[in-house]
Scaffold this motif. Sequence first.
Motif, mmCIF file in Angstrom:
data_model
loop_
_atom_site.group_PDB
_atom_site.id
_atom_site.type_symbol
_atom_site.label_atom_id
_atom_site.label_comp_id
_atom_site.label_asym_id
_atom_site.label_seq_id
_atom_site.Cartn_x
_atom_site.Cartn_y
_atom_site.Cartn_z
ATOM 1 N N UNK A 110 -15.695 -22.511 -29.550
ATOM 2 C CA UNK A 110 -14.404 -23.134 -29.877
ATOM 3 C C UNK A 110 -13.285 -22.590 -28.985
ATOM 4 N N UNK A 111 -13.300 -21.287 -28.734
ATOM 5 C CA UNK A 111 -12.276 -20.703 -27.859
ATOM 6 C C UNK A 111 -12.403 -21.229 -26.432
ATOM 7 N N UNK A 112 -13.628 -21.354 -25.934
ATOM 8 C CA UNK A 112 -13.815 -21.854 -24.569
ATOM 9 C C UNK A 112 -13.324 -23.286 -24.435
ATOM 10 N N UNK A 113 -13.621 -24.132 -25.416
ATOM 11 C CA UNK A 113 -13.197 -25.544 -25.338
ATOM 12 C C UNK A 113 -11.678 -25.653 -25.409
ATOM 13 N N UNK A 114 -11.065 -25.007 -26.398
ATOM 14 C CA UNK A 114 -9.611 -25.103 -26.550
ATOM 15 C C UNK A 114 -8.876 -24.442 -25.383
ATOM 16 N N UNK A 115 -9.373 -23.323 -24.914
ATOM 17 C CA UNK A 115 -8.717 -22.655 -23.789
ATOM 18 C C UNK A 115 -8.823 -23.484 -22.514
ATOM 19 N N UNK A 225 -13.675 -16.441 -20.847
ATOM 20 C CA UNK A 225 -13.027 -16.666 -22.142
ATOM 21 C C UNK A 225 -14.040 -16.619 -23.284
ATOM 22 N N UNK A 226 -15.206 -17.239 -23.063
ATOM 23 C CA UNK A 226 -16.228 -17.249 -24.112
ATOM 24 C C UNK A 226 -16.789 -15.849 -24.356
ATOM 25 N N UNK A 227 -17.058 -15.111 -23.281
ATOM 26 C CA UNK A 227 -17.615 -13.760 -23.431
ATOM 27 C C UNK A 227 -16.630 -12.833 -24.124
ATOM 28 N N UNK A 228 -15.366 -12.928 -23.764
ATOM 29 C CA UNK A 228 -14.346 -12.086 -24.398
ATOM 30 C C UNK A 228 -14.256 -12.398 -25.892
ATOM 31 N N UNK A 229 -14.263 -13.679 -26.241
ATOM 32 C CA UNK A 229 -14.182 -14.061 -27.654
ATOM 33 C C UNK A 229 -15.425 -13.615 -28.413
#
Length: 305
Positions: A110-115, A225-229
């Motif tokens: 979700x973070x990767x898509x929105x970011x 972004x995905x790895x950080x989240x």
Amino acid sequence: MATVTSAAPVGSRAARRPAVAPASPSGPERDTRIKRTLYAVGGTLAALVFLVPLVVAFVRAGQPGDVIVAAPDARFFELSWVNFQAVIDQPEVWRGILNSAIVSVSTAVLTAVLATLAGYGFARFPFRGRTLLFGLVLVTLMIPFQAILTPLYLQMNVMGLTDSLFGLVLFYTTVNLPFGIFVMRNTFAAVPTELEDSAHVDGAGTLRILVSVLRPLVIPGTATAALYAFLASWTEFLGALTFLTDSSLYTLPVSLVNLQQGAYGQVNFGLLAAGSVIAMIPCVILYVALQRYYVAGLASGSVKG
């Protein structure tokens, strides 16, 4: 037959010529050697800073609890798998791993898509107040979520999102989204606009350009972004402890805390160390697998942004 030798006679001019000393390295070559030496020393020290705690954690996880809390003695290297076996035999641990996997993977996606969508908008679409709005996003990076935990809990409780893995996913996505937007905005800004102009000439729309043209170029930023989240949500404890009260929904960090506490508040450090080692395994594997994307994503936009 007389023997001909090539040695210079004693006292000749060649014999009096002084021996030529080996050439010393020039200035740039000497500077390069010094830089390489400093780089090797600095890299070794930095590696030790990160590796020594991991080695200590592995060693402690194999020791009994009384050895862990005692001063180092002859039993320091008497290691066993008892603590790991005790942790693995607990059904709460496997349920915590499953809950953490659901929450962390969902948060990362979700973070990767929105970011990606927000970063594309900030980088490519000029609108009034864009700079101010992006500055507000960066300001949220400087505010720890612990400072707003109480009003956030009240808001989520009113919305019925407490005691829910879906609510925890939304919470983690909200916390990690500013960093993802920052990375993706810089990543899109580093991509030449001529590619989009060519796609527009060929008749492609905005969504087609984002999916077919820009997506392969921004994969490092998306992976970052995905790895950080994922890492942040996998290891987070306070938020999960605050928003979850049902023990069947506990994530792995909360489950380990409940597992390592014995009677009268006694802490079983052996179980805690073994659980910590088990919890770090997915993080290490994921980081090593996506390391090249992670470094490229953090470096994107460092020159142009």
